[in-house]
Design a protein around this motif. Structure first.
Motif, PDB file in Angstrom:
ATOM      1  N   UNK A  67      -4.127  36.586  56.404  1.00  0.00           N
ATOM      2  CA  UNK A  67      -3.225  35.978  55.431  1.00  0.00           C
ATOM      3  C   UNK A  67      -2.488  34.773  56.022  1.00  0.00           C
ATOM      4  N   UNK A  68      -1.853  34.958  57.196  1.00  0.00           N
ATOM      5  CA  UNK A  68      -1.037  33.889  57.769  1.00  0.00           C
ATOM      6  C   UNK A  68      -1.882  32.697  58.217  1.00  0.00           C
ATOM      7  N   UNK A 121      -0.599  35.529  70.044  1.00  0.00           N
ATOM      8  CA  UNK A 121      -1.379  34.317  69.770  1.00  0.00           C
ATOM      9  C   UNK A 121      -1.199  33.895  68.315  1.00  0.00           C
ATOM     10  N   UNK A 122      -1.109  34.876  67.421  1.00  0.00           N
ATOM     11  CA  UNK A 122      -0.845  34.552  66.016  1.00  0.00           C
ATOM     12  C   UNK A 122       0.486  33.820  65.888  1.00  0.00           C
ATOM     13  N   UNK A 123       1.500  34.304  66.595  1.00  0.00           N
ATOM     14  CA  UNK A 123       2.814  33.657  66.569  1.00  0.00           C
ATOM     15  C   UNK A 123       2.736  32.251  67.176  1.00  0.00           C
ATOM     16  N   UNK A 124       2.037  32.127  68.296  1.00  0.00           N
ATOM     17  CA  UNK A 124       1.899  30.826  68.959  1.00  0.00           C
ATOM     18  C   UNK A 124       1.218  29.810  68.044  1.00  0.00           C
ATOM     19  N   UNK A 129       4.524  25.670  63.208  1.00  0.00           N
ATOM     20  CA  UNK A 129       4.387  25.026  61.897  1.00  0.00           C
ATOM     21  C   UNK A 129       5.493  25.477  60.943  1.00  0.00           C
ATOM     22  N   UNK A 130       5.879  26.749  61.052  1.00  0.00           N
ATOM     23  CA  UNK A 130       6.957  27.243  60.204  1.00  0.00           C
ATOM     24  C   UNK A 130       8.292  26.608  60.562  1.00  0.00           C
ATOM     25  N   UNK A 145       7.463  38.180  61.801  1.00  0.00           N
ATOM     26  CA  UNK A 145       6.439  38.177  62.855  1.00  0.00           C
ATOM     27  C   UNK A 145       7.018  38.685  64.168  1.00  0.00           C
ATOM     28  N   UNK A 146       8.235  38.268  64.471  1.00  0.00           N
ATOM     29  CA  UNK A 146       8.881  38.706  65.724  1.00  0.00           C
ATOM     30  C   UNK A 146       9.142  40.211  65.712  1.00  0.00           C
ATOM     31  N   UNK A 147       9.546  40.763  64.573  1.00  0.00           N
ATOM     32  CA  UNK A 147       9.761  42.203  64.462  1.00  0.00           C
ATOM     33  C   UNK A 147       8.454  42.964  64.674  1.00  0.00           C
ATOM     34  N   UNK A 148       7.390  42.442  64.128  1.00  0.00           N
ATOM     35  CA  UNK A 148       6.082  43.088  64.281  1.00  0.00           C
ATOM     36  C   UNK A 148       5.655  43.105  65.750  1.00  0.00           C
TER      37      UNK A 148
END
Length: 399
Positions: A67-68, A121-124, A129-130, A145-148
């Motif tokens: 999704x992201x 890596x998803x966060x990176x 961009x966010x 994302x950070x909580x996950x």
């Protein structure tokens, strides 16, 4: 059917939506074998921990990544991950699943590193961009994302012995579920803005007015976070119960956004409505249970784990899968059947929490898993041809 790997790895939703569906089927089928004593889980971690971890950080993480990696480039205009980079990222997810299966043979540090690397890596790839001006409307996804990620790190710390008295791993797994639920709440807010207006346009409804109220949506999000924190830190207490009831009431109020004209006649709106309804019902159930002890809180939490997450993932797979593959937003009949399967699965799974339930617990568990498996089989049977090859060549029809 000939599979075009180059086509699959053009967008993140294609491989990860497929992998998420396949993992749901495989994990639930294996879970049934485990319950029957035919198959076994690793001895390093408990049976419930293994099941929860793979459903949250395997099945759920794949859906989240798909999704992201698709939505954020669309929202911000950023370059999306594709080609070899996407293929390597898919490989990392697969290695993570293999490492958990072999956790008895591998160092726990290595298993944790392989698995935590995936959301990092998803966060990176997405958070920068966010944080830009083009992504400021979607900053709320940053804490989600950070909580996950934090929840997954805490799981491995708990498994290594840190916070054993506090039951850190169990609470962290619960945190992973609630991080996904929070993501569903904020995602459905954005999707509803599109699909409700689309439904009104398709029905040529000029009289009904869709006017969402941000403060009501924000109230639902905030009260849910308070409930989630209370359920993790002080579960089954009156304080948690009051937060749960407040969150349930706010989330039920939030559903009024969908009571506009005849939009609920549209299947793609129904998916969204049902997913949010399960979240509200789960909060209300947890609140009532805190005061009157209806049943095991674990069973009631499956309003979130099976109902909300399962339905929302199928919803995102359907809406994003059709729109990003060049199809009109006409929900296939197989996906309507899949939604009915998820409703049935949720009802069966939470049934043991109801006092004097006549259905044997084993039958509830087995039935819930089978209906959930069937729902994702229906999804894959419809969307694998779309995701694996150019739909203009193999699927010219719109249904």
């Amino acid at each position: 059917m000939k599979i075009d790997l180059g086509f699959i790895f053009q967008w993140g939703f294609r491989p990860f939506f497929i992998l998420s569906g396949v993992s749901a089927i495989g994990l639930l089928a294996y879970w049934l074998l485990v319950l029957k004593g035919i198959a076994f889980t690793p001895e390093t971690i408990s049976l419930s921990d293994w099941h929860a971890h793979e459903m949250i950080f395997g099945f759920g993480a794949a859906a989240l990544a798909g999704f992201l990696l698709t939505a954020i480039p669309e929202w911000t205009g950023a370059t999306h991950l594709q080609g070899r980079g996407l293929a390597l990222y898919v490989g990392l997810w697969l290695f993570g699943r293999l490492s958990v299966a072999l956790i008895d043979l591998l160092p726990l540090f290595l298993v944790g590193l392989l698995n935590v690397a995936f959301p990092l890596i998803l966060a990176w790839h997405t958070l920068p961009h966010l944080m830009k001006e083009s992504g400021k409307r979607h900053h709320i996804f940053i804490p989600m994302i950070c909580l996950f990620i934090g929840a997954q790190i805490a799981v491995y710390l708990g498994w290594s012995g840190v916070g054993e008295d506090f039951e850190l791993s169990r609470r962290a797994l619960l945190g992973g579920i609630y991080a996904l639920i929070f993501g569903i709440i904020i995602t459905s807010t954005r999707i509803s803005m599109v699909v409700i207006r689309l439904a009104l346009d398709e029905q040529n409804d000029q009289d009904s007015l869709f006017r969402p109220y941000p403060y009501r949506r924000n109230l639902a999000s905030v009260t849910f976070l308070f409930f989630a924190a209370a359920d993790i830190i002080i579960p089954e207490t009156s304080i948690m119960g009051w937060f749960a009831l407040a969150a349930g009431a706010a989330l039920m109020d939030r559903l009024s956004d969908f009571h506009v004209g005849r939009v609920l006649l549209k299947p793609y709106v129904q998916f969204l409505y049902v997913a949010n309804f399960w979240i509200a019902l789960g909060c209300l159930g947890m609140g009532v249970n805190a005061f009157w002890e209806l049943g095991a809180a674990t069973d009631l939490r499956h309003f979130f784990g099976v109902g909300a997450i399962g339905t929302a993932i199928l919803m995102v797979f359907t809406i994003a899968g059709l729109r990003h593959s060049g199809f009109d937003l006409i929900v296939p009949k197989r996906m309507i059947a899949a939604l009915l399967c998820m409703i049935t699965a949720t009802g069966l799974r939470v049934l043991p929490a109801i006092p004097d339930n006549p259905l044997p617990i084993e039958a509830s568990y087995d039935g819930a898993a089978c209906f959930m498996i069937l729902g994702f089989i229906l999804f894959l049977s419809k969307f694998i041809p779309i995701f694996c090859r150019d739909q203009q060549k193999v699927l010219p029809e719109k249904h």
